[in-house]
Design a protein around this motif. Structure first.
Motif, PDB file in Angstrom:
ATOM      1  N   LYS A 127      -4.185  13.417  -3.219  1.00  0.00           N
ATOM      2  CA  LYS A 127      -3.986  14.615  -2.418  1.00  0.00           C
ATOM      3  C   LYS A 127      -4.285  15.815  -3.305  1.00  0.00           C
ATOM      4  O   LYS A 127      -3.765  15.922  -4.415  1.00  0.00           O
ATOM      5  CB  LYS A 127      -2.543  14.690  -1.902  1.00  0.00           C
ATOM      6  N   THR A 166      -1.632  11.877  -7.373  1.00  0.00           N
ATOM      7  CA  THR A 166      -1.530  10.493  -6.890  1.00  0.00           C
ATOM      8  C   THR A 166      -0.154   9.945  -7.277  1.00  0.00           C
ATOM      9  O   THR A 166       0.561  10.538  -8.096  1.00  0.00           O
ATOM     10  CB  THR A 166      -2.618   9.593  -7.512  1.00  0.00           C
ATOM     11  N   THR A 178       0.843  -1.197   0.000  1.00  0.00           N
ATOM     12  CA  THR A 178       0.000   0.000   0.000  1.00  0.00           C
ATOM     13  C   THR A 178       0.873   1.240   0.000  1.00  0.00           C
ATOM     14  O   THR A 178       1.996   1.236   0.516  1.00  0.00           O
ATOM     15  CB  THR A 178      -0.918   0.015   1.225  1.00  0.00           C
ATOM     16  N   THR A 214       1.102   5.472   0.837  1.00  0.00           N
ATOM     17  CA  THR A 214       0.564   6.606   1.591  1.00  0.00           C
ATOM     18  C   THR A 214       1.171   7.860   1.004  1.00  0.00           C
ATOM     19  O   THR A 214       2.398   8.030   1.003  1.00  0.00           O
ATOM     20  CB  THR A 214       0.920   6.492   3.082  1.00  0.00           C
ATOM     21  N   SER A 219      -2.075   5.369  -5.092  1.00  0.00           N
ATOM     22  CA  SER A 219      -2.333   5.898  -3.745  1.00  0.00           C
ATOM     23  C   SER A 219      -3.651   6.682  -3.744  1.00  0.00           C
ATOM     24  O   SER A 219      -4.234   6.968  -4.791  1.00  0.00           O
ATOM     25  CB  SER A 219      -1.194   6.826  -3.330  1.00  0.00           C
ATOM     26  N   GLU A 220      -4.108   7.022  -2.536  1.00  0.00           N
ATOM     27  CA  GLU A 220      -5.216   7.966  -2.448  1.00  0.00           C
ATOM     28  C   GLU A 220      -4.728   9.334  -2.901  1.00  0.00           C
ATOM     29  O   GLU A 220      -3.550   9.662  -2.773  1.00  0.00           O
ATOM     30  CB  GLU A 220      -5.733   8.033  -1.016  1.00  0.00           C
TER      31      GLU A 220
END
Length: 726
Positions: free
Chosen positions: A522, A503, A441, A443, A519-520
């Motif tokens: 921003k 991302t 994952t 971040t 990624s999520e």
């Protein structure tokens, strides 16, 4: 009669020669008989004549004919010397006969002056025959006496010697011996001349020529020639003597490899290139001769050596020698073949892709290698105890997993097999492959995390991954790829075009590369214009009083992360808070105030705020005044007082005191007035007032007191008194 010699001939030739010989014998017998008869007749005649008239004739001695030269059988150009010997030769006349007939003269006949010696130079077979000499006295009459015959044989042609050798080897080798024999089969008395390549060999005249230890320089064409006195025969046929060094044997490795492994077999062959048959061979390792045994097997003539199985003791330099045992000939060593005997190497399994910990769908590539000559081997691969790829696979020494899953995890190993032969290695050390159950994952963080950023600032996005490795990062803005490969993306903000949704992904490896999920996002919000902070004041009053507290607040709307710089009359104030607080103001605190904001992480500065002017005054002292006229009042009389500031009285509220007692509090609905509707003596005293700003807690001191006197007498008397006074 001298002994006759006859050349070697065929049977027919021999028969003819015997007939000729018999003919000559009978001719001699006949001639002797005739002569004897004539002598008898002559004797008789002489006797009778002597008996009659004449003296007896001279009777010479019987001459003896001798050959003083060496040979009676000669060849053209050779000389035969005959000497006729008789006593009183000086009184004799000597004549010569051949085959019973008087001998004529010729260029090849050379008599001595007294005719006692006849030299015959042979020219042809015509000179062959029986020669005699006849003597008679010089004084007549005389008898004649004839010698016995001497046979002279002249051969028709010059002989040719026969050359023989005691060994008929086409090739000879240094150290061997050879004897050549030359023979002339007719006549005798020969000595022999020896030749090598047209050069006469000096010091040799024997029938045999022996070379006890031949050398290569003895090679050549050999021939011989008979000689006696000055006569030479023809040259013999030549014989070739070829002396060569023993051939260097050729050593061939029959197996196709010099580097062998323990347990294999190796085979050699030794041979010579020679026209001489019968060679045998010996084998040597490190110059030590080998003997036939169950492991080192040498065949009958020694031309092959097979070693099976090979061990470490068999390594070394192998050579062979060739031998002609029957002739005592030995070659030198062949060229050497170095045999290296090695332990079977153990392969090493390595990752081509860099990571022993992989993720689902990621590719894995392993390679199995020997320490040397890896390309000579083929490889099998194993996961735990299960073979996953067999030898001779078209994938060679690589094992590829195109899309890993958890079932691919385990301990991998490999073993090798030589491509050219059945040599197998053991398995190498295992390599553990761990396959994660899930992808890592990501971040995504942003620094600084200001809600709004401005042109001229820079922002750093950081992409952190849950599993560390040699990742390369991919960056996207609003779904489109942007330039960047590290785990940080620095955006220098130039305008609103840089705002958007950011991302990241992580990738590693190639062909194919493994990519994580995204990624999520921003968000980056950008404001293009430089902001201007708002300055506020509390209390928000143009005039402040000594002792008051005041605070300013500087604020940049819709953003964060600011620190602040404060200025009074353009001079910097040491304070970076968004508020400036001043307590217990003094007159020195008055002035013009402003601020601006800055961001420490980006070094970005705003515009200056608007200015705020602060006026500070001393707190005024109120004045208490009577609205009613008399400070002396009577019972029941009303009294009205007013408390006033010099300026801005309406901004204040007031408190009233009688002596020390507060008689009316601030914020009374009576405002700045104090009213006594019906005075009594208890209302008498010293009155004063103080002010308080309506808007804030600013209190003045009490003003000067005002004395109110309330009489205790009846109001009537006061009125009369008042009237009278009036």
């Amino acid at each position: 009669m001298s002994q006759l010699r006859h050349p070697v001939s065929t049977c027919a030739t021999r028969a003819a020669q015997w007939k000729m010989w018999l003919f000559k014998v009978f001719s001699v017998i006949y001639a002797v008989a005739v002569c004897a008869s004539e002598d008898n007749d002559a004797t008789t005649y002489s006797y009778r004549e002597s008996e009659s008239t004449a003296p007896p004739p001279f009777e010479p001695p019987v001459p003896v004919l001798e050959r003083t030269s060496s040979w009676s059988d000669v060849f053209s150009s050779e000389k035969v010397v005959l000497e006729c010997k008789a006593t009183s030769s000086s009184e004799l006349i000597i004549t010569w006969k051949k085959d019973g007939s008087p001998l004529g003269s010729g260029p090849n006949l050379s008599p001595s002056p007294d005719k006692s010696v006849l030299t015959i130079t042979a020219t042809s077979t015509q000179d062959s025959g029986y020669y005699t000499c006849v003597v008679e006295g010089k004084k007549k009459p005389s008898q004649t006496k004839e010698s016995g015959p001497v046979e002279i044989t002249v051969y028709a042609s010059t002989p040719k010697p026969t050359l023989a050798r005691d060994s008929d080897f086409g090739e000879m080798f240094p150290g061997e011996s050879i004897t050549l024999t030359c023979s002339v089969d007719v006549s005798s008395g020969w000595e022999y001349l020896w030749h090598n390549d047209q050069h006469q060999i000096s010091g040799v005249n024997n029938k045999s020529y022996t070379i006890n230890s031949v050398m290569t320089q003895n090679s050549g064409q050999y021939y011989c020639q008979g000689k006696r006195d000055q006569f030479l025969t023809h040259l013999s046929e030549s014989t070739t003597l070829k002396v060569i060094d023993p051939p260097t044997p050729g050593l061939q490795l029959q197996t196709a490899w010099k580097d062998v492994f323990e347990g294999e077999a190796v085979e050699f062959r030794c041979h010579v290139v020679s026209s001489t048959p019968g060679w045998t061979f010996t084998w040597h390792r490190n110059k030590q001769q080998l003997q036939n045994n169950p492991v080192e097997i040498i065949n009958g003539d020694g031309s092959s050596l097979k070693i099976n199985p090979v061990r470490q003791t068999h390594k070394g330099s192998y050579t062979c020698k060739a031998h002609l045992t029957s002739r005592g000939v030995n070659s030198g060593f062949s060229s050497e073949v170095m045999i290296q005997v090695s332990e079977i190497p153990v392969p090493t399994l390595k990752l081509v892709t860099k990571w022993p910990d992989v993720f689902p769908t990621e590719s894995v590539n392993m390679i199995c290698e020997m320490q040397t000559d890896s390309a000579d081997w083929t490889y099998a691969f194993y996961r735990d105890v299960t073979e996953v790829q067999h030898y001779n696979s078209d994938k060679g020494r690589n094992l590829s997993i195109t899309s890993a899953s958890t079932s691919d995890g385990g301990n991998y190993s490999c073993s090798g097999k030589l491509k050219s032969r059945d040599v197998y290695s053991t398995k190498g050390s295992p390599l553990n492959l761990h396959v994660y159950a899930e992808k890592p994952t990501l971040t995504l963080t942003r620094d600084p995390e200001y809600d709004v950023m401005f042109a001229g600032e820079a922002v750093t996005f950081s992409c952190a991954i849950s599993v560390q490795s040699e990742w390369t990062y991919l960056w996207y803005k609003d779904g489109s790829k942007v330039t960047g490969s590290s785990d940080k993306l620095i955006v220098q903000i130039r305008g609103t075009a840089d705002q958007g949704s950011y991302t990241c992904k992580a990738t590693r490896g190639q062909n194919p590369a493994f990519n994580t999920d995204s990624s999520e996002a921003k968000q980056l919000k950008v404001q293009e214009n430089k902001p201007k902070p708002t300055i506020t004041q509390q209390p928000d009053a143009k005039k402040l009083y000594v002792g008051e507290n005041v605070s300013f607040e500087c604020k940049v709307e819709n953003s964060d992360g600011w620190s602040y710089d404060w200025y009074k009359d353009k001079a910097s104030i040491s304070n970076n808070s968004n508020s400036l607080k001043m307590k217990g103001l003094s007159l020195l605190n008055g002035g013009v105030y402003k601020c601006k904001a800055k961001r420490g992480k980006t070094g970005f500065n705003t515009e200056f705020s608007d200015q705020r002017t602060v006026q500070i005054s001393e707190i005024p002292v109120p004045t208490l005044k009577l609205v009613t006229k008399w400070p002396d009042v009577f019972p029941t009389e009303s009294v009205n007082m007013i408390c006033e500031m010099q300026t801005d009285s309406a901004d204040w509220t007031y408190a009233f005191y009688r002596d020390v007692t507060e008689v009316q509090h601030y914020n009374s609905d009576k405002g700045r007035n104090l009213s006594i509707t019906s005075a009594s003596t208890s209302d008498g005293g010293n009155y004063s007032c103080s002010g308080k700003l309506k808007s804030r807690d600013v209190y003045s001191t009490k003003g000067s007191p005002l004395n109110l006197h309330v009489y205790g007498e009846i109001c009537f008397l006061l009125l009369i008194f008042d009237t009278v006074l009036h």
